[in-house]
Design a protein around this motif. Sequence first.
Motif, PDB file in Angstrom:
ATOM      1  N   LYS A  94      -3.878  -7.084  10.986  1.00 23.41           N
ATOM      2  CA  LYS A  94      -3.012  -7.211   9.809  1.00 23.41           C
ATOM      3  C   LYS A  94      -3.386  -6.174   8.754  1.00 23.41           C
ATOM      4  CE  LYS A  94      -1.658 -10.372   6.143  1.00 23.41           C
ATOM      5  NZ  LYS A  94      -2.016 -11.584   5.430  1.00 23.41           N
ATOM      6  N   GLN A  95      -4.687  -6.008   8.519  1.00 19.94           N
ATOM      7  CA  GLN A  95      -5.139  -5.011   7.541  1.00 19.94           C
ATOM      8  C   GLN A  95      -4.733  -3.600   7.971  1.00 19.94           C
ATOM      9  OE1 GLN A  95      -6.523  -5.571   4.530  1.00 19.94           O
ATOM     10  NE2 GLN A  95      -6.298  -7.748   4.935  1.00 19.94           N
ATOM     11  N   ALA A  96      -4.839  -3.323   9.260  1.00 19.80           N
ATOM     12  CA  ALA A  96      -4.413  -2.011   9.768  1.00 19.80           C
ATOM     13  C   ALA A  96      -2.929  -1.806   9.502  1.00 19.80           C
ATOM     14  CB  ALA A  96      -4.710  -1.900  11.265  1.00 19.80           C
ATOM     15  N   GLY A  97      -2.135  -2.855   9.676  1.00 22.96           N
ATOM     16  CA  GLY A  97      -0.705  -2.767   9.418  1.00 22.96           C
ATOM     17  C   GLY A  97      -0.389  -2.518   7.952  1.00 22.96           C
ATOM     18  N   ILE A  98      -1.133  -3.160   7.066  1.00 25.59           N
ATOM     19  CA  ILE A  98      -0.940  -2.950   5.624  1.00 25.59           C
ATOM     20  C   ILE A  98      -1.190  -1.487   5.274  1.00 25.59           C
ATOM     21  CG2 ILE A  98      -1.955  -3.438   3.348  1.00 25.59           C
ATOM     22  CD1 ILE A  98      -2.383  -6.346   4.373  1.00 25.59           C
ATOM     23  N   HIS A  99      -2.295  -0.941   5.776  1.00 20.71           N
ATOM     24  CA  HIS A  99      -2.630   0.451   5.452  1.00 20.71           C
ATOM     25  C   HIS A  99      -1.694   1.444   6.132  1.00 20.71           C
ATOM     26  CE1 HIS A  99      -6.034  -0.227   2.846  1.00 20.71           C
ATOM     27  NE2 HIS A  99      -6.391  -1.217   3.661  1.00 20.71           N
ATOM     28  N   ALA A 100      -1.205   1.098   7.308  1.00 21.13           N
ATOM     29  CA  ALA A 100      -0.221   1.968   7.970  1.00 21.13           C
ATOM     30  C   ALA A 100       1.067   2.032   7.144  1.00 21.13           C
ATOM     31  CB  ALA A 100       0.075   1.465   9.382  1.00 21.13           C
ATOM     32  N   ALA A 101       1.490   0.897   6.619  1.00 20.78           N
ATOM     33  CA  ALA A 101       2.704   0.868   5.793  1.00 20.78           C
ATOM     34  C   ALA A 101       2.509   1.642   4.491  1.00 20.78           C
ATOM     35  CB  ALA A 101       3.106  -0.576   5.498  1.00 20.78           C
ATOM     36  N   LEU A 102       1.346   1.482   3.863  1.00 23.89           N
ATOM     37  CA  LEU A 102       1.079   2.222   2.625  1.00 23.89           C
ATOM     38  C   LEU A 102       1.007   3.719   2.892  1.00 23.89           C
ATOM     39  CD1 LEU A 102      -1.502  -0.201   1.012  1.00 23.89           C
ATOM     40  CD2 LEU A 102       0.707   0.464   0.027  1.00 23.89           C
ATOM     41  N   ARG A 103       0.388   4.096   3.999  1.00 25.74           N
ATOM     42  CA  ARG A 103       0.320   5.508   4.360  1.00 25.74           C
ATOM     43  C   ARG A 103       1.725   6.070   4.524  1.00 25.74           C
ATOM     44  NH1 ARG A 103       1.524   9.100   7.681  1.00 25.74           N
ATOM     45  NH2 ARG A 103       0.174  10.769   8.349  1.00 25.74           N
ATOM     46  N   GLU A 104       2.580   5.317   5.187  1.00 25.12           N
ATOM     47  CA  GLU A 104       3.953   5.760   5.427  1.00 25.12           C
ATOM     48  C   GLU A 104       4.714   5.936   4.113  1.00 25.12           C
ATOM     49  OE1 GLU A 104       6.886   7.205   7.744  1.00 25.12           O
ATOM     50  OE2 GLU A 104       4.897   6.604   8.428  1.00 25.12           O
ATOM     51  N   ARG A 105       4.530   5.000   3.194  1.00 30.90           N
ATOM     52  CA  ARG A 105       5.216   5.099   1.902  1.00 30.90           C
ATOM     53  C   ARG A 105       4.745   6.312   1.111  1.00 30.90           C
ATOM     54  NH1 ARG A 105       4.677  -0.688  -0.775  1.00 30.90           N
ATOM     55  NH2 ARG A 105       5.875   0.312  -2.448  1.00 30.90           N
ATOM     56  N   PHE A 106       3.431   6.562   1.112  1.00 30.77           N
ATOM     57  CA  PHE A 106       2.917   7.742   0.419  1.00 30.77           C
ATOM     58  C   PHE A 106       3.394   9.027   1.096  1.00 30.77           C
ATOM     59  CE2 PHE A 106      -0.359   4.996  -1.636  1.00 30.77           C
ATOM     60  CZ  PHE A 106      -0.150   5.408  -2.948  1.00 30.77           C
ATOM     61  N   ALA A 107       3.433   9.043   2.423  1.00 32.84           N
ATOM     62  CA  ALA A 107       3.902  10.232   3.144  1.00 32.84           C
ATOM     63  C   ALA A 107       5.375  10.510   2.839  1.00 32.84           C
ATOM     64  CB  ALA A 107       3.690  10.058   4.647  1.00 32.84           C
ATOM     65  N   GLU A 108       6.180   9.462   2.753  1.00 30.23           N
ATOM     66  CA  GLU A 108       7.590   9.638   2.400  1.00 30.23           C
ATOM     67  C   GLU A 108       7.734  10.199   0.985  1.00 30.23           C
ATOM     68  OE1 GLU A 108       9.482   5.861   3.031  1.00 30.23           O
ATOM     69  OE2 GLU A 108       9.246   5.994   5.211  1.00 30.23           O
ATOM     70  N   LEU A 109       6.887   9.736   0.070  1.00 29.87           N
ATOM     71  CA  LEU A 109       6.909  10.262  -1.297  1.00 29.87           C
ATOM     72  C   LEU A 109       6.507  11.736  -1.299  1.00 29.87           C
ATOM     73  CD1 LEU A 109       7.234   9.990  -4.335  1.00 29.87           C
ATOM     74  CD2 LEU A 109       4.913   9.002  -4.414  1.00 29.87           C
ATOM     75  N   GLU A 110       5.507  12.093  -0.514  1.00 28.87           N
ATOM     76  CA  GLU A 110       5.090  13.495  -0.433  1.00 28.87           C
ATOM     77  C   GLU A 110       6.238  14.378   0.062  1.00 28.87           C
ATOM     78  OE1 GLU A 110       1.905  16.377   1.941  1.00 28.87           O
ATOM     79  OE2 GLU A 110       1.764  14.204   2.169  1.00 28.87           O
TER      80      GLU A 110
END
Length: 189
Positions: free
Chosen positions: A85-101
């Motif tokens: 679950k924690q891995a999934g949370i960080h994967a989603a946050l990474r994706e959101r930051f990458a989309e912002l970049e």
Amino acid sequence: MSRYDNLTNEQYGLLFDVRRSVRYHDRRRSFYEQCHHVTNVLTILMSGSVLFDLAKDGKTAWWLILMGVFAALFAAADMVIGYAKQAGIHAALRERFAELEIKMLSGSADESVWLDYQRERLFIEKDEPPIYKALDGLCRNELLIAEGYSKRENPEDFAEVGFFEKLTSNLYQWPNLDVTRGHSEVKAA
């Protein structure tokens, strides 16, 4: 001519922070995935050893019982912490930051647009779990090197993260560690 010449120092700082966040959450995701995989392997191996020994002669050696206890503890930690679950949370946050970049790099340098980027970053950050400062400092240093900075030429820009802090960067938050050194001075290389 730098690829960031059209950005102000404030805009470049925002882009830098978003890129650092991508690296940070990718490392956290990887850490939790590794914990989950290691726990599964150890649980299966340790439990299997105990069962095999029980089937052999009905008498289990003390060290195999201890291994079974460790297997149960590893499995309980995985269930309580929820590595997957924690891995999934960080994967989603990474994706959101990458989309912002991506938006930042493909958008205009207009100040109002960058205020929207800043606002979006804040919305993402409100969903973040507490930051592990040593890991954040390591990601900062890694990104500085990727951006062309030299630790030898610009030591003041790099976060000081000691050996023990590096070793435990995914395990302990190090609340008193200052990794913001040189933060406001980072400019496009």
